[in-house]
Design an enzyme around this catalytic site. Sequence first.
Site, short mmCIF file in Angstrom:
data_model
loop_
_atom_site.label_atom_id
_atom_site.label_comp_id
_atom_site.label_asym_id
_atom_site.label_seq_id
_atom_site.Cartn_x
_atom_site.Cartn_y
_atom_site.Cartn_z
N GLN A 1 0.84 -1.20 0.00
CA GLN A 1 0.00 0.00 0.00
C GLN A 1 0.88 1.25 0.00
O GLN A 1 1.77 1.40 0.85
CB GLN A 1 -0.93 0.02 1.23
CG GLN A 1 -1.93 1.18 1.15
CD GLN A 1 -2.97 1.15 2.28
OE1 GLN A 1 -2.89 0.35 3.21
NE2 GLN A 1 -3.93 2.05 2.18
N HIS B 1 -8.55 1.70 -1.14
CA HIS B 1 -8.89 1.53 -2.56
C HIS B 1 -8.84 0.06 -2.92
O HIS B 1 -7.99 -0.69 -2.43
CB HIS B 1 -7.96 2.34 -3.47
CG HIS B 1 -6.50 2.14 -3.19
ND1 HIS B 1 -5.85 2.76 -2.14
CD2 HIS B 1 -5.56 1.39 -3.81
CE1 HIS B 1 -4.58 2.40 -2.14
NE2 HIS B 1 -4.38 1.55 -3.15
N HIS C 1 -8.16 -2.37 -6.12
CA HIS C 1 -7.65 -2.43 -7.49
C HIS C 1 -8.50 -3.43 -8.26
O HIS C 1 -8.70 -4.56 -7.79
CB HIS C 1 -6.21 -2.97 -7.51
CG HIS C 1 -5.19 -2.10 -6.84
ND1 HIS C 1 -4.31 -1.32 -7.55
CD2 HIS C 1 -4.87 -1.93 -5.55
CE1 HIS C 1 -3.48 -0.70 -6.70
NE2 HIS C 1 -3.80 -1.06 -5.48
P1 5GP Z 1 -1.35 0.96 -3.59
O1 5GP Z 1 0.10 0.78 -3.90
O2 5GP Z 1 -1.55 1.96 -2.47
O3 5GP Z 1 -2.12 -0.29 -3.38
O4 5GP Z 1 -2.00 1.59 -4.89
C1 5GP Z 1 -1.93 2.93 -5.19
C2 5GP Z 1 -2.22 3.06 -6.66
O5 5GP Z 1 -2.49 4.41 -6.94
C3 5GP Z 1 -1.04 2.66 -7.55
O6 5GP Z 1 -1.44 1.62 -8.43
C4 5GP Z 1 -0.69 3.94 -8.30
O7 5GP Z 1 -0.32 3.73 -9.64
C5 5GP Z 1 -1.97 4.74 -8.19
N1 5GP Z 1 -1.79 6.19 -8.18
C6 5GP Z 1 -0.87 6.87 -7.43
N2 5GP Z 1 -1.00 8.18 -7.66
C7 5GP Z 1 -2.01 8.34 -8.54
C8 5GP Z 1 -2.62 9.47 -9.16
O8 5GP Z 1 -2.25 10.63 -8.94
N3 5GP Z 1 -3.65 9.24 -10.03
C9 5GP Z 1 -4.08 7.97 -10.30
N4 5GP Z 1 -5.09 7.86 -11.18
N5 5GP Z 1 -3.54 6.88 -9.74
C10 5GP Z 1 -2.52 7.06 -8.88
#
Ligand code: 5GP
Length: 112
Positions: free
Chosen positions: A92, A98, A100
Amino acid sequence: MADCLFCNIAAGRIPSKRVFADDRVYAFEDIAPQAPTHILVIPRRHISRLSEMAPEDAALAGELLARTAAIAKERGLTDFRIVANDGAGAGQSVFHLHLHLLGGRGLGWPPG
Ligand code: 5GP
Ligand code: ZN
């Protein structure tokens, strides 16, 4: 939360490619897609991570999951994956809950 990236995206203060929106849920294209379909589905209300959901959030949790599956169906995906990374050690990087939605290619198991 004023300084939260996904709160700002859901509020439209930071641009995103919107996929779905209602008064509780917002969905948008991931900026760095890891599959042909890579969509993020978030609650508008700030919740930092899945494990911070309270028992009274059960309806919202169900809504997020059902909406994510509905988007997959709309996209014609028959095989897809829904992921919630909970905590930095699990991948994360944005601390606003969120889901995915990943699909459109073969997905290996177990994930890394
Ligand atoms: P995590 O790593 O927290 O599970 O997922 C975060 C996700 O947010 C990642 O897949 C990354 O690519 C996406 N993400 C990060 N910053 C932004 C942004 O500014 N806009 C969008 N649309 N996605 C983002
Ligand atoms: Zn937030």
